[in-house]
Design a protein around this motif. Structure first.
Motif, PDB file in Angstrom:
ATOM      1  N   PHE A  54      25.622  37.554 -17.431  1.00 36.12           N
ATOM      2  CA  PHE A  54      26.357  37.540 -16.159  1.00 36.12           C
ATOM      3  C   PHE A  54      27.097  36.225 -15.965  1.00 36.12           C
ATOM      4  O   PHE A  54      28.272  36.208 -15.603  1.00 36.12           O
ATOM      5  N   ARG A  55      26.406  35.109 -16.169  1.00 37.81           N
ATOM      6  CA  ARG A  55      27.031  33.802 -15.941  1.00 37.81           C
ATOM      7  C   ARG A  55      28.308  33.648 -16.757  1.00 37.81           C
ATOM      8  O   ARG A  55      29.329  33.175 -16.255  1.00 37.81           O
ATOM      9  N   GLU A  56      28.255  34.037 -18.020  1.00 42.72           N
ATOM     10  CA  GLU A  56      29.415  33.887 -18.898  1.00 42.72           C
ATOM     11  C   GLU A  56      30.588  34.736 -18.422  1.00 42.72           C
ATOM     12  O   GLU A  56      31.720  34.252 -18.295  1.00 42.72           O
ATOM     13  N   HIS A  57      30.320  36.009 -18.149  1.00 46.09           N
ATOM     14  CA  HIS A  57      31.413  36.931 -17.854  1.00 46.09           C
ATOM     15  C   HIS A  57      31.928  36.799 -16.424  1.00 46.09           C
ATOM     16  O   HIS A  57      33.131  36.930 -16.186  1.00 46.09           O
ATOM     17  N   ALA A  58      31.058  36.505 -15.485  1.00 47.35           N
ATOM     18  CA  ALA A  58      31.523  36.279 -14.117  1.00 47.35           C
ATOM     19  C   ALA A  58      32.391  35.029 -14.062  1.00 47.35           C
ATOM     20  O   ALA A  58      33.434  35.010 -13.392  1.00 47.35           O
ATOM     21  N   PHE A  59      31.981  33.973 -14.774  1.00 45.26           N
ATOM     22  CA  PHE A  59      32.770  32.743 -14.776  1.00 45.26           C
ATOM     23  C   PHE A  59      34.152  32.985 -15.385  1.00 45.26           C
ATOM     24  O   PHE A  59      35.165  32.501 -14.870  1.00 45.26           O
ATOM     25  N   GLU A  60      34.220  33.730 -16.478  1.00 40.46           N
ATOM     26  CA  GLU A  60      35.513  34.019 -17.108  1.00 40.46           C
ATOM     27  C   GLU A  60      36.461  34.709 -16.133  1.00 40.46           C
ATOM     28  O   GLU A  60      37.639  34.355 -16.039  1.00 40.46           O
ATOM     29  N   LYS A  61      35.934  35.670 -15.399  1.00 39.97           N
ATOM     30  CA  LYS A  61      36.778  36.433 -14.487  1.00 39.97           C
ATOM     31  C   LYS A  61      37.234  35.584 -13.297  1.00 39.97           C
ATOM     32  O   LYS A  61      38.400  35.649 -12.876  1.00 39.97           O
ATOM     33  N   LEU A  62      36.328  34.791 -12.746  1.00 37.94           N
ATOM     34  CA  LEU A  62      36.705  33.944 -11.621  1.00 37.94           C
ATOM     35  C   LEU A  62      37.644  32.827 -12.064  1.00 37.94           C
ATOM     36  O   LEU A  62      38.591  32.474 -11.346  1.00 37.94           O
ATOM     37  N   ALA A  63      37.394  32.256 -13.236  1.00 38.47           N
ATOM     38  CA  ALA A  63      38.268  31.196 -13.729  1.00 38.47           C
ATOM     39  C   ALA A  63      39.672  31.724 -14.013  1.00 38.47           C
ATOM     40  O   ALA A  63      40.662  31.010 -13.821  1.00 38.47           O
ATOM     41  N   ALA A  64      39.776  32.981 -14.442  1.00 41.03           N
ATOM     42  CA  ALA A  64      41.098  33.570 -14.645  1.00 41.03           C
ATOM     43  C   ALA A  64      41.870  33.613 -13.328  1.00 41.03           C
ATOM     44  O   ALA A  64      43.080  33.355 -13.295  1.00 41.03           O
ATOM     45  N   TYR A  65      41.196  33.927 -12.240  1.00 36.84           N
ATOM     46  CA  TYR A  65      41.840  33.914 -10.915  1.00 36.84           C
ATOM     47  C   TYR A  65      42.270  32.500 -10.537  1.00 36.84           C
ATOM     48  O   TYR A  65      43.390  32.276 -10.060  1.00 36.84           O
ATOM     49  N   ILE A  66      41.398  31.515 -10.761  1.00 41.98           N
ATOM     50  CA  ILE A  66      41.698  30.138 -10.385  1.00 41.98           C
ATOM     51  C   ILE A  66      42.868  29.588 -11.199  1.00 41.98           C
ATOM     52  O   ILE A  66      43.781  28.959 -10.663  1.00 41.98           O
ATOM     53  N   PHE A  67      42.870  29.820 -12.515  1.00 40.11           N
ATOM     54  CA  PHE A  67      43.813  29.152 -13.404  1.00 40.11           C
ATOM     55  C   PHE A  67      45.104  29.917 -13.647  1.00 40.11           C
ATOM     56  O   PHE A  67      46.114  29.315 -14.028  1.00 40.11           O
ATOM     57  N   GLU A  68      45.084  31.230 -13.482  1.00 44.26           N
ATOM     58  CA  GLU A  68      46.209  32.022 -13.981  1.00 44.26           C
ATOM     59  C   GLU A  68      46.995  32.711 -12.873  1.00 44.26           C
ATOM     60  O   GLU A  68      47.685  33.708 -13.106  1.00 44.26           O
ATOM     61  N   GLY A  69      46.934  32.185 -11.679  1.00 42.45           N
ATOM     62  CA  GLY A  69      47.763  32.731 -10.629  1.00 42.45           C
ATOM     63  C   GLY A  69      47.172  33.965  -9.991  1.00 42.45           C
ATOM     64  O   GLY A  69      46.012  34.307 -10.183  1.00 42.45           O
ATOM     65  N   SER A  70      47.980  34.651  -9.207  1.00 45.72           N
ATOM     66  CA  SER A  70      47.495  35.758  -8.402  1.00 45.72           C
ATOM     67  C   SER A  70      48.527  36.867  -8.358  1.00 45.72           C
ATOM     68  O   SER A  70      49.614  36.772  -8.924  1.00 45.72           O
TER      69      SER A  70
END
Length: 205
Positions: A68-84
């Motif tokens: 969970f930690r790995e995959h949840a972080f990837e998804k949230l970091a994509a929102y933070i770093f890659e726009g909306s």
């Protein structure tokens, strides 16, 4: 059973975020952290008051804690770093801590606290429908702080310690679930890492 996901999301953090990893390695935190007032302190235990926060969160089901930690972080970091969805090139700065909690059905939720200048109206809207934005009303929390690598067994140990401490405070009552606050990246020297277990509390009159 864990999902069969063989392709990790490719993240592209801005250069300024990459530079942050240099001081972070040695426990020097440069990310924005939530403002709070300490209402009570007893060694590693505190009661804090937090003002209103805006969080981005994702809930995943049927996973081990580490997966969970790995995959949840990837998804949230994509929102933070890659726009909306609404602002393609808008990148948000990382903040600390990352919050996590488990619900009674075994699902895990991870949350980022958005920078304080954002509101629900002005924050970038996530492209990923799994990510939700939520306003958290002001609250009081009992907290225990500790260092080291944050294994699940260690988290459970500190949940128990915090629960026992709150029960000894006649003026406090727990009002929600325990959640985990992690302030540091995995590569940080273990004894310099800051971890917390928190639980919302009310004052009993």
């Amino acid at each position: 059973m864990e999902p069969n996901n063989t392709e990790s999301e490719k993240l592209h953090p801005p250069i300024k975020e990459k530079f942050k990893s240099i001081p972070e390695t040695f426990g020097i935190r440069v990310n924005e952290e939530p403002i709070y007032n300490v209402l009570k302190k007893d060694g590693d235990f505190e009661v804090r008051h937090y003002p209103k926060q805006l969080i981005a969160k994702i809930t995943l089901h049927g996973m081990s804690y580490d997966y969970f930690r790995e995959h949840a972080f990837e998804k949230l970091a994509a929102y933070i770093f890659e726009g909306s969805e609404s602002k393609k090139n808008e990148q948000l700065p990382m903040t600390d801590p990352i919050l996590q909690h488990e619900d009674p059905n075994g699902a895990w939720t991870m949350s980022f606290i958005l920078p304080k200048e954002y509101t629900l109206a002005t924050a970038p809207k996530p492209k990923n429908p799994e990510i939700m934005l939520e306003e958290v009303e002001p609250y009081n929390a009992a907290v225990v702080t500790y260092s080291g690598n944050n294994k699940l067994s260690k988290i459970e140990e500190h949940k128990k310690e915090l629960g026992e401490w709150v029960k000894k405070q006649n003026e406090l009552a727990m009002t929600g679930h325990f959640f985990i606050a992690q302030y540091d990246a995995p590569f940080v020297v273990p004894h310099l890492k800051r971890n917390e277990v928190q639980v919302k509390v009310n004052t009993v009159h």
